[in-house]
Design a protein around this motif. Sequence first.
Motif, mmCIF file in Angstrom:
data_model
loop_
_atom_site.group_PDB
_atom_site.id
_atom_site.type_symbol
_atom_site.label_atom_id
_atom_site.label_comp_id
_atom_site.label_asym_id
_atom_site.label_seq_id
_atom_site.Cartn_x
_atom_site.Cartn_y
_atom_site.Cartn_z
ATOM 1 N N VAL A 184 -7.978 -4.003 -2.745
ATOM 2 C CA VAL A 184 -6.454 -4.289 -2.172
ATOM 3 C C VAL A 184 -5.612 -3.815 -2.793
ATOM 4 O O VAL A 184 -5.562 -4.234 -4.354
ATOM 5 N N MET A 185 -4.603 -4.176 -2.768
ATOM 6 C CA MET A 185 -3.897 -3.190 -3.736
ATOM 7 C C MET A 185 -2.230 -2.868 -2.802
ATOM 8 O O MET A 185 -2.574 -2.929 -1.627
ATOM 9 N N THR A 186 -1.380 -2.548 -4.051
ATOM 10 C CA THR A 186 -0.080 -2.190 -2.895
ATOM 11 C C THR A 186 -0.160 -1.018 -2.862
ATOM 12 O O THR A 186 -1.445 0.274 -3.099
ATOM 13 N N GLU A 187 1.157 0.118 -0.911
ATOM 14 C CA GLU A 187 0.347 0.966 -1.433
ATOM 15 C C GLU A 187 1.092 2.005 -1.791
ATOM 16 O O GLU A 187 0.784 3.135 -1.715
ATOM 17 N N LYS A 188 2.239 1.567 -3.111
ATOM 18 C CA LYS A 188 2.092 2.448 -3.755
ATOM 19 C C LYS A 188 1.148 2.970 -5.062
ATOM 20 O O LYS A 188 0.894 3.617 -5.398
ATOM 21 N N LYS A 189 0.742 1.645 -5.121
ATOM 22 C CA LYS A 189 -0.093 2.241 -6.148
ATOM 23 C C LYS A 189 -1.706 2.668 -5.718
ATOM 24 O O LYS A 189 -2.673 3.138 -6.600
ATOM 25 N N ALA A 190 -2.214 2.702 -4.375
ATOM 26 C CA ALA A 190 -2.528 3.033 -3.811
ATOM 27 C C ALA A 190 -2.481 4.676 -4.265
ATOM 28 O O ALA A 190 -3.356 5.679 -3.918
ATOM 29 N N LYS A 191 -1.232 5.325 -3.708
ATOM 30 C CA LYS A 191 -1.243 6.489 -3.155
ATOM 31 C C LYS A 191 -1.555 7.749 -4.892
ATOM 32 O O LYS A 191 -1.845 7.755 -5.307
ATOM 33 N N ALA A 192 -1.120 6.552 -5.900
ATOM 34 C CA ALA A 192 -1.119 6.801 -7.617
ATOM 35 C C ALA A 192 -2.278 7.068 -7.377
ATOM 36 O O ALA A 192 -2.885 7.945 -9.255
ATOM 37 N N LEU A 193 -3.161 6.440 -6.989
ATOM 38 C CA LEU A 193 -5.084 6.618 -7.466
ATOM 39 C C LEU A 193 -5.414 7.521 -6.697
ATOM 40 O O LEU A 193 -6.747 7.710 -6.845
ATOM 41 N N GLY A 194 -4.623 8.258 -5.432
ATOM 42 C CA GLY A 194 -5.546 8.798 -4.575
ATOM 43 C C GLY A 194 -6.365 8.451 -3.786
ATOM 44 O O GLY A 194 -6.984 9.063 -2.486
#
Length: 335
Positions: A184-194
């Motif tokens: 579980v994470m924010t959308e921003k963090k998910a994009k940053a991690l790929g």
Amino acid sequence: GMQAITSAYIQIVAGESEVVVAGGVESMSQIPFYFAPELQDIITNFQRAKTLPQRLSIFSQIRPAHLKPVIGVMLGLTDPVCGKNMGQTAEILAQEFDISREDQDEYALMSNQRVVAGREKLAEEIVPVFPFPDYNAVDKDNGPREGQTMEALGKLKPVFDRHYGTVTAGNASQLTDGAAMALVMTEKKAKALGYKPLGYIKGFAYGGLDPARMGLGPVFSTYNVLKKTGLKLKDMELIELNEAFAAQVIACEKAFASKEFAEKHFGVKRAIGKIDRAKLNVNGGGIALGHPVGSTGTRIILTLLREMKRRNLNLGLATLCIGGGQGGSVIVERV
């Protein structure tokens, strides 16, 4: 399992965490048997005795009745407030909502058939395990019965009310082991991690009710989350509702569709809505898969999101009953 995910959501929204691994695990097969309190006292006194005559005297107090084991899982699944185990609460719902044995067996058969038909899809959720001592891979659920029939289900005897009951081992969930985890994470963090998210939490809610009718928990928590989000039950394109007992699922269906129930418990003039079984537990549920209580909440959310992805759907509801008189509901979306 469900609360782990909603707690992760709260932590992230509050800025306390960026990434949370959330889920639950349950090993119901390893829940031990216990001694009766009388035997516990005898054993304790035996260990404290200092002489052989004292020990022999204490040992002589043991009676055959003392050796009857107390089944740990039954203790764990017994409500401390109303004093009833979960199966007894299911019998209460079966009686109050006029749910026949045949209705329950038909639902159980449908759940089993759906799991068998959906094995290939469900396999996508499974991480193989290699249990001690032989380490042979377990890579599929062992609960579903390939050749299940109404005739076989009909031969099973009631478990919780031997004389007048309708809840059997066949139309109740199995005692199983299981684990499920979600990232579980924010959308921003998910994009940053790929990462590409399976979906998003749109809203969640919990609700409380009479512990003796805990199986209706999904109705109470779903009413709360729909009110909170402004959505309707008909907006949910897929629904995962835990299958503790067939009677519990059918009772929820009837309560959702009842104007009288809604008015009595929520003070509203219309029913919450009717559940279309074509959208409910489309790959089967706990009656066939098992219901490891600590992990089911996570599992049904993940199962729901994966099926929504396959069908390119946007809104789904995961909901479950909770022993003690509660219900939990999470609405997820894909955008």
